[in-house]
Write an enzyme that holds these catalytic residues in place. Sequence first.
Site, PDB file in Angstrom:
ATOM      1  N   THR A  66       0.831  -1.198   0.000  1.00  8.28           N
ATOM      2  CA  THR A  66       0.000   0.000   0.000  1.00  8.28           C
ATOM      3  C   THR A  66       0.868   1.251   0.000  1.00  8.28           C
ATOM      4  O   THR A  66       2.096   1.178  -0.137  1.00  8.28           O
ATOM      5  CB  THR A  66      -1.027  -0.048   1.162  1.00  8.28           C
ATOM      6  OG1 THR A  66      -1.936   1.039   1.010  1.00  8.28           O
ATOM      7  CG2 THR A  66      -0.370   0.049   2.534  1.00  8.28           C
ATOM      8  N   LYS A  70       3.542   1.559  -3.820  1.00 11.95           N
ATOM      9  CA  LYS A  70       2.978   0.796  -4.939  1.00 11.95           C
ATOM     10  C   LYS A  70       3.806   0.873  -6.232  1.00 11.95           C
ATOM     11  O   LYS A  70       3.750  -0.040  -7.044  1.00 11.95           O
ATOM     12  CB  LYS A  70       1.536   1.226  -5.210  1.00 11.95           C
ATOM     13  CG  LYS A  70       0.558   0.737  -4.145  1.00 11.95           C
ATOM     14  CD  LYS A  70      -0.874   1.023  -4.554  1.00 11.95           C
ATOM     15  CE  LYS A  70      -1.828   0.600  -3.452  1.00 11.95           C
ATOM     16  NZ  LYS A  70      -3.241   0.663  -3.860  1.00 11.95           N
ATOM     17  N   GLY A 130     -11.288  13.140 -11.172  1.00  5.29           N
ATOM     18  CA  GLY A 130      -9.925  12.988 -10.665  1.00  5.29           C
ATOM     19  C   GLY A 130      -8.960  12.538 -11.744  1.00  5.29           C
ATOM     20  O   GLY A 130      -9.373  12.008 -12.793  1.00  5.29           O
ATOM     21  N   GLY A 133      -3.490   9.044  -8.813  1.00  8.51           N
ATOM     22  CA  GLY A 133      -3.113   7.631  -8.932  1.00  8.51           C
ATOM     23  C   GLY A 133      -4.324   6.725  -9.081  1.00  8.51           C
ATOM     24  O   GLY A 133      -4.352   5.838  -9.950  1.00  8.51           O
ATOM     25  N   ALA A 134      -5.341   6.941  -8.265  1.00  8.95           N
ATOM     26  CA  ALA A 134      -6.522   6.076  -8.289  1.00  8.95           C
ATOM     27  C   ALA A 134      -7.294   6.268  -9.603  1.00  8.95           C
ATOM     28  O   ALA A 134      -7.673   5.292 -10.260  1.00  8.95           O
ATOM     29  CB  ALA A 134      -7.421   6.389  -7.098  1.00  8.95           C
TER      30      ALA A 134
HETATM   31  P1  ATR Z   1      -4.838   9.127  -5.120  1.00  9.75           P
HETATM   32  O1  ATR Z   1      -3.649   8.239  -5.085  1.00  9.75           O
HETATM   33  O2  ATR Z   1      -5.842   8.868  -4.024  1.00  9.75           O
HETATM   34  O3  ATR Z   1      -5.479   9.161  -6.451  1.00  9.75           O
HETATM   35  P2  ATR Z   1      -3.589  11.659  -5.695  1.00  9.75           P
HETATM   36  O4  ATR Z   1      -2.766  10.987  -6.728  1.00  9.75           O
HETATM   37  O5  ATR Z   1      -2.936  12.623  -4.753  1.00  9.75           O
HETATM   38  O6  ATR Z   1      -4.305  10.591  -4.748  1.00  9.75           O
HETATM   39  O7  ATR Z   1      -4.820  12.387  -6.438  1.00  9.75           O
HETATM   40  C1  ATR Z   1      -5.752  13.169  -5.764  1.00  9.75           C
HETATM   41  C2  ATR Z   1      -6.859  13.589  -6.748  1.00  9.75           C
HETATM   42  O8  ATR Z   1      -7.838  14.344  -6.011  1.00  9.75           O
HETATM   43  C3  ATR Z   1      -6.391  14.475  -7.882  1.00  9.75           C
HETATM   44  O9  ATR Z   1      -7.203  14.265  -9.002  1.00  9.75           O
HETATM   45  C4  ATR Z   1      -6.628  15.888  -7.286  1.00  9.75           C
HETATM   46  O10 ATR Z   1      -6.784  16.906  -8.263  1.00  9.75           O
HETATM   47  P3  ATR Z   1      -5.478  17.703  -8.828  1.00  9.75           P
HETATM   48  O11 ATR Z   1      -4.789  16.756  -9.772  1.00  9.75           O
HETATM   49  O12 ATR Z   1      -6.032  18.890  -9.525  1.00  9.75           O
HETATM   50  O13 ATR Z   1      -4.631  18.046  -7.634  1.00  9.75           O
HETATM   51  C5  ATR Z   1      -7.939  15.656  -6.586  1.00  9.75           C
HETATM   52  N1  ATR Z   1      -8.159  16.658  -5.529  1.00  9.75           N
HETATM   53  C6  ATR Z   1      -7.586  16.695  -4.303  1.00  9.75           C
HETATM   54  N2  ATR Z   1      -8.059  17.752  -3.601  1.00  9.75           N
HETATM   55  C7  ATR Z   1      -8.951  18.395  -4.405  1.00  9.75           C
HETATM   56  C8  ATR Z   1      -9.806  19.537  -4.259  1.00  9.75           C
HETATM   57  N3  ATR Z   1      -9.824  20.244  -3.131  1.00  9.75           N
HETATM   58  N4  ATR Z   1     -10.590  19.887  -5.311  1.00  9.75           N
HETATM   59  C9  ATR Z   1     -10.598  19.181  -6.446  1.00  9.75           C
HETATM   60  N5  ATR Z   1      -9.833  18.080  -6.644  1.00  9.75           N
HETATM   61  C10 ATR Z   1      -9.016  17.689  -5.642  1.00  9.75           C
END
Ligand code: ATR
Length: 289
Positions: A66, A70, A130, A133-134
Amino acid sequence: MIDGHTRTCGLIGNPVEHTMSPVIHNSLAEKLSHNLVYVPFKVEEGQILSAVEGAAALNLLGLNVTVPYKSQVMEGLVQVDELAKKIGAVNTLVRTEGGFKGYNTDMPGLYRAMRSEGIELEGEEAVLLGAGGAARAVAFLCADRGASKVYMLNRSLEKAREVAGEVNQKTGRECIYPMALSDYRELPDRKFLAIQATSVGLYPDVDRSVIEDRDFYRKIHTGYDLIYKPSTTRFMKLVKDNGGQAFHGLKMLLYQGIIAYELWNGVSVSEEMALEVYEILKEKMGIKE
Ligand code: ATR
């Protein structure tokens, strides 16, 4: 009973204290009468490769991986499965001769979870919220499973463009369309499957959703949030309030675990048993629905 024949599996990551994976795997082992235990292993920064080497030396049967390892873990593996390679992330290590082979069971897990709820991807037009990563992995799944179009909406349009371009190129399908989150009003006027893959709404940030506008939610027939804590996110509530059906991500967690367990033990877990373990998981988390 733990004895000289007990096989060990576990989770490597940091932090690992809140993991629900031991519930999944130890319940499966008990139900299937397998002499197997599953434990969390907290791995400090910089130690991931020695952890994998040590796990091989200790004859561990398999590991889940995790955050934050990863991608980093791939360097320590003897082989990486094609899907995991495409996604660029490994969450399951399976013992083979000479070391571990890496797999990604998160995406097949999400697929099985969706199937179990009766959600289709084939031929669907979807909205993916989004581009992290996910979301990247979900985009691969949608492209792989024949979604006809996926509108990838992200706060940073640049990142959505980058991820969409990569997924389109690697899957040979031009089905992911990047969009700025703020442009959601430009979505065609029809009903979509929406997958929520941002971190917005995750506990303790429970009162927020990336989009608040009801007009957006009126276009959603089904909302799938990858978040499972809380079990009803604000996104899910907005989908339901506007006539759609909504699901949280706990079944995805369940099935990524089940697929890992199947890989380690060479068994196939029935849907009936999967749902029994799901009940245990929900009870442990205090989730009713
Ligand atoms: P994960 O591994 O859970 O996908 P991550 O790679 O950090 O985590 O991605 C977080 C996602 O949530 C991204 O799409 C991010 O948007 P940005 O690429 O523009 O940063 C989105 N996200 C996080 N906080 C946000 C917010 N306050 N408003 C809109 N999108 C948000």
